[in-house]
Design a protein around this motif. Structure first.
Motif, PDB file in Angstrom:
ATOM      1  N   GLN A  65     -42.270-113.404   0.482  1.00  0.00           N
ATOM      2  CA  GLN A  65     -40.150-112.517   0.205  1.00  0.00           C
ATOM      3  C   GLN A  65     -40.171-111.601   1.677  1.00  0.00           C
ATOM      4  O   GLN A  65     -39.536-112.091   2.433  1.00  0.00           O
ATOM      5  N   ARG A  68     -40.317-115.567   3.338  1.00  0.00           N
ATOM      6  CA  ARG A  68     -38.790-116.287   3.635  1.00  0.00           C
ATOM      7  C   ARG A  68     -37.410-115.336   3.723  1.00  0.00           C
ATOM      8  O   ARG A  68     -36.618-115.501   4.307  1.00  0.00           O
ATOM      9  N   GLN A  75     -38.481-122.793   8.246  1.00  0.00           N
ATOM     10  CA  GLN A  75     -39.883-122.635   7.065  1.00  0.00           C
ATOM     11  C   GLN A  75     -39.645-123.807   6.110  1.00  0.00           C
ATOM     12  O   GLN A  75     -40.090-124.171   6.219  1.00  0.00           O
ATOM     13  N   GLY A  97     -39.947-118.707  -3.747  1.00  0.00           N
ATOM     14  CA  GLY A  97     -39.766-118.997  -2.600  1.00  0.00           C
ATOM     15  C   GLY A  97     -40.619-120.861  -2.230  1.00  0.00           C
ATOM     16  O   GLY A  97     -41.186-121.225  -1.080  1.00  0.00           O
ATOM     17  N   ASN A  99     -43.042-122.982  -2.568  1.00  0.00           N
ATOM     18  CA  ASN A  99     -42.355-124.981  -2.795  1.00  0.00           C
ATOM     19  C   ASN A  99     -42.508-125.955  -4.600  1.00  0.00           C
ATOM     20  O   ASN A  99     -42.687-126.699  -4.234  1.00  0.00           O
TER      21      ASN A  99
END
Length: 121
Positions: A65, A68, A75, A97, A99
């Motif tokens: 958190q 991001r 990023q 966030g 992936n």
């Protein structure tokens, strides 16, 4: 050469991940908790982060958190690597966030497959 930050409170897990990732031609750095990982990212943003969930000081979700929230166009791809396998944890990670998400224990085939899926290989 792409870089990967390995974030796990287990020295053994970090060592195994480092061996696999270096075999896949990644340069690696290690951090044993989310706070040290955040500091490493502020120094030099990696291309990827292999991230544990349960760690002291700052857990993986808290780290993600904050990472991001840093914003910017550097990023990294974040792949959670944890024993937490219920859908609520996976959903939380993806919403924060992440992936991709892999389960421990992992091996080189799993890491290579997931890193290929997210475009790192």
């Amino acid at each position: 050469m792409k870089s990967c930050l390995i974030v796990d409170d287990s020295k053994v897990v970090r060592m195994v991940a480092r061996k696999i990732l270096e075999g896949l031609s990644f340069s690696t750095e290690e951090a044993e908790d989310g706070q040290k990982a955040l500091e490493a990212c502020q120094r030099k943003m990696p291309d990827a982060v292999l991230l544990d969930w349960n760690m002291p000081v700052k857990n993986g979700l808290e780290f993600l958190q904050e990472l991001r929230a840093l914003g910017g166009n550097e990023q990294p791809v974040v792949v959670f690597c944890t024993t937490e396998n219920d859908m609520s944890h996976i959903r939380q990670a993806l919403e924060a966030g992440a992936n991709e998400y892999i389960m421990k224990p992992f091996d080189s085939d799993i890491i290579e497959s997931k890193f290929t899926q997210v475009g790192l290989i």
